[in-house]
Design a protein around this motif. Structure first.
Motif, PDB file in Angstrom:
ATOM      1  N   ALA A 147       0.841  -1.202   0.000  1.00  0.00           N
ATOM      2  CA  ALA A 147       0.000   0.000   0.000  1.00  0.00           C
ATOM      3  C   ALA A 147       0.875   1.251   0.000  1.00  0.00           C
ATOM      4  O   ALA A 147       0.633   2.193  -0.769  1.00  0.00           O
ATOM      5  N   ALA A 148       1.918   1.250   0.816  1.00  0.00           N
ATOM      6  CA  ALA A 148       2.835   2.399   0.869  1.00  0.00           C
ATOM      7  C   ALA A 148       3.542   2.588  -0.469  1.00  0.00           C
ATOM      8  O   ALA A 148       3.679   3.701  -0.981  1.00  0.00           O
ATOM      9  N   PHE A 149       3.966   1.466  -1.053  1.00  0.00           N
ATOM     10  CA  PHE A 149       4.643   1.476  -2.361  1.00  0.00           C
ATOM     11  C   PHE A 149       3.731   2.090  -3.426  1.00  0.00           C
ATOM     12  O   PHE A 149       4.146   2.949  -4.202  1.00  0.00           O
ATOM     13  N   ASN A 150       2.475   1.678  -3.423  1.00  0.00           N
ATOM     14  CA  ASN A 150       1.513   2.159  -4.417  1.00  0.00           C
ATOM     15  C   ASN A 150       1.181   3.634  -4.174  1.00  0.00           C
ATOM     16  O   ASN A 150       1.225   4.463  -5.086  1.00  0.00           O
TER      17      ASN A 150
ATOM     18  N   HIS B  80      -4.980   2.150  -1.263  1.00  0.00           N
ATOM     19  CA  HIS B  80      -4.475   1.079  -2.122  1.00  0.00           C
ATOM     20  C   HIS B  80      -5.567   0.034  -2.355  1.00  0.00           C
ATOM     21  O   HIS B  80      -6.206  -0.414  -1.406  1.00  0.00           O
ATOM     22  N   THR B  81      -5.809  -0.318  -3.615  1.00  0.00           N
ATOM     23  CA  THR B  81      -6.846  -1.295  -3.962  1.00  0.00           C
ATOM     24  C   THR B  81      -6.296  -2.293  -4.983  1.00  0.00           C
ATOM     25  O   THR B  81      -5.591  -1.893  -5.912  1.00  0.00           O
ATOM     26  N   VAL B  82      -6.636  -3.558  -4.780  1.00  0.00           N
ATOM     27  CA  VAL B  82      -6.131  -4.612  -5.671  1.00  0.00           C
ATOM     28  C   VAL B  82      -7.293  -5.406  -6.258  1.00  0.00           C
ATOM     29  O   VAL B  82      -8.255  -5.719  -5.549  1.00  0.00           O
TER      30      VAL B  82
ATOM     31  N   GLU C 292      -7.683   4.418  -4.861  1.00  0.00           N
ATOM     32  CA  GLU C 292      -9.096   4.805  -4.814  1.00  0.00           C
ATOM     33  C   GLU C 292      -9.259   6.091  -4.003  1.00  0.00           C
ATOM     34  O   GLU C 292      -8.754   6.184  -2.876  1.00  0.00           O
ATOM     35  N   ALA C 293      -9.964   7.058  -4.583  1.00  0.00           N
ATOM     36  CA  ALA C 293     -10.199   8.328  -3.870  1.00  0.00           C
ATOM     37  C   ALA C 293     -11.152   8.078  -2.699  1.00  0.00           C
ATOM     38  O   ALA C 293     -12.188   7.441  -2.857  1.00  0.00           O
ATOM     39  N   LEU C 294     -10.772   8.556  -1.517  1.00  0.00           N
ATOM     40  CA  LEU C 294     -11.583   8.356  -0.303  1.00  0.00           C
ATOM     41  C   LEU C 294     -12.605   9.469  -0.117  1.00  0.00           C
ATOM     42  O   LEU C 294     -13.455   9.395   0.763  1.00  0.00           O
TER      43      LEU C 294
ATOM     44  N   LEU D 203     -11.123   5.624  -9.298  1.00  0.00           N
ATOM     45  CA  LEU D 203      -9.875   4.860  -9.260  1.00  0.00           C
ATOM     46  C   LEU D 203      -8.812   5.462 -10.176  1.00  0.00           C
ATOM     47  O   LEU D 203      -9.133   5.973 -11.251  1.00  0.00           O
ATOM     48  N   ILE D 204      -7.586   5.390  -9.732  1.00  0.00           N
ATOM     49  CA  ILE D 204      -6.444   5.661 -10.616  1.00  0.00           C
ATOM     50  C   ILE D 204      -5.728   4.320 -10.789  1.00  0.00           C
ATOM     51  O   ILE D 204      -5.297   3.708  -9.800  1.00  0.00           O
ATOM     52  N   HIS D 205      -5.623   3.866 -12.018  1.00  0.00           N
ATOM     53  CA  HIS D 205      -4.935   2.599 -12.289  1.00  0.00           C
ATOM     54  C   HIS D 205      -3.428   2.844 -12.269  1.00  0.00           C
ATOM     55  O   HIS D 205      -2.934   3.743 -12.952  1.00  0.00           O
ATOM     56  N   THR D 206      -2.703   2.068 -11.467  1.00  0.00           N
ATOM     57  CA  THR D 206      -1.255   2.301 -11.361  1.00  0.00           C
ATOM     58  C   THR D 206      -0.394   1.143 -11.859  1.00  0.00           C
ATOM     59  O   THR D 206       0.782   1.339 -12.151  1.00  0.00           O
TER      60      THR D 206
END
Ligand code: AVJ
Length: 315
Positions: A211-214, A236-238, A252-254, A273-276
């Motif tokens: 999550a931190a990495f993303n 962070h979302t998977v 994902e925007a909170l 969502l922002i796809h990373t």
């Protein structure tokens, strides 16, 4: 140590990045290229991911390398130039120095800053290996400079980094590797399709390192673009995308928010969502077919007992 750099000029490259980032941010389905995950902090966070017990790709690949070190060395042969794609901390390549005995080592990575640090440490330890490094974005095009020895080039592409690419992009990169190997070869590690629970644990680890990495990509983008992303407004979302055989990472925007940079802006609604990142998973058949399409006719394959990961020597 010699340092080769793609010094054509850093400004146009930086401008290209800015343009690429802006295009992704203003698109209806926002995205940011995974290469921007690897700023100095992101590179360290990725190294931390590889130490997580849940992140099976690294420890499984390491197990295969260790168990089949002799067979791999016999297949690859010794001497020549080892070209490390996405070298990072150069540790994986280093583990092969003893068995492959390359006379030249060329480390290539997107983040040249982190790379240079790693290579300096390595050069002192292996004075008999000529070392060079290049900071290059080979996701667009891979060009090995003419100054790099052409005989017996062995490309090393471990860690399933190929999985970041769409099929068409992967095919293009593998084709460029084949063209520049000059009768040489490719030693590659690829991740294999497996059950969702194992994938989810690996990409959404309980310690939240992934999550931190993303999330760190937002800071990386702020530094490139001068944008005002706030990490605390995202999570962070998977997702596992079975139709496309891949794990997908998103932010994902909170809450509803607006991101602003140099005369531009992008509004996000809560839940947008922002796809990373895409992390494609293969089967032995699918990766063999891809390699074959790229011109690699002959393959030798090593896997682990659970068939989680495959190491392939392709010619
Ligand atoms: C470096 C692209 C192989 O896809 O597993 C790890 C990156 N992303 N955890 C992968 C990554 C989240 C990694 N690759």
């Amino acid at each position: 140590m010699q340092i080769a750099t793609t010094s054509e000029s850093s400004t146009p490259i930086h401008q290209d990045f800015i343009h690429e980032i802006e295009l992704g941010l203003i698109a209806p389905c926002a995205s940011i290229s995974p290469k921007f995950l690897y700023d100095p902090l992101g590179s360290h966070l990725f190294t931390a991911i590889t130490l997580l017990p849940e992140y099976y790709p690294s420890n499984t690949e390491k197990g295969i390398f260790t168990q089949y070190q002799d067979q791999i060395a016999e297949a690859v042969g010794s001497g020549g130039t080892l070209i490390d794609l996405g070298a990072g901390n150069c540790q994986k390549a280093e583990s092969f120095f003893h068995s492959l005995k390359p006379s030249n080592y060329l480390a290539i990575d997107f983040s040249s800053e982190y790379l240079l640090d790693s290579l300096k440490k390595l050069a002192g330890k292996y004075p008999h290996i000529a070392m060079q490094c290049i900071g290059m974005d080979f996701s667009k095009q891979l060009i090995i400079p003419d100054a790099i020895a052409k005989t017996k080039r062995t490309f090393f592409y471990p860690g399933s980094s190929l999985g970041n690419f769409l099929q068409s992009e992967a095919l293009q990169l593998l084709g460029q590797i084949k063209n520049q190997a000059n009768d040489g070869s490719l030693l590659i590690g690829v991740d294999l399709m497996k059950e969702d629970s194992v994938l989810m644990a690996a990409y959404d680890d309980p310690l939240k390192v992934t999550a931190a990495f993303n999330l760190n990509i937002l800071r990386s983008i702020n530094s490139h673009l001068g944008s005002n992303f706030r990490v605390e407004q995202f999570r962070h979302t998977v997702k596992v995308n079975h139709a496309e055989n891949r794990v997908e990472l998103y932010l994902e925007a909170l809450e509803d928010l607006n991101v602003v940079w140099a005369g531009n802006s992008r509004a996000f609604k809560k839940g947008d969502l922002i796809h990373t990142e895409n992390s494609h998973k293969y089967t032995i058949e699918s990766i063999k077919a891809l390699l074959k399409n790229a011109g690699f006719e002959k393959t030798q394959i090593w896997t682990d007992p659970k068939d989680y990961f495959a190491v392939i020597y392709a010619q």
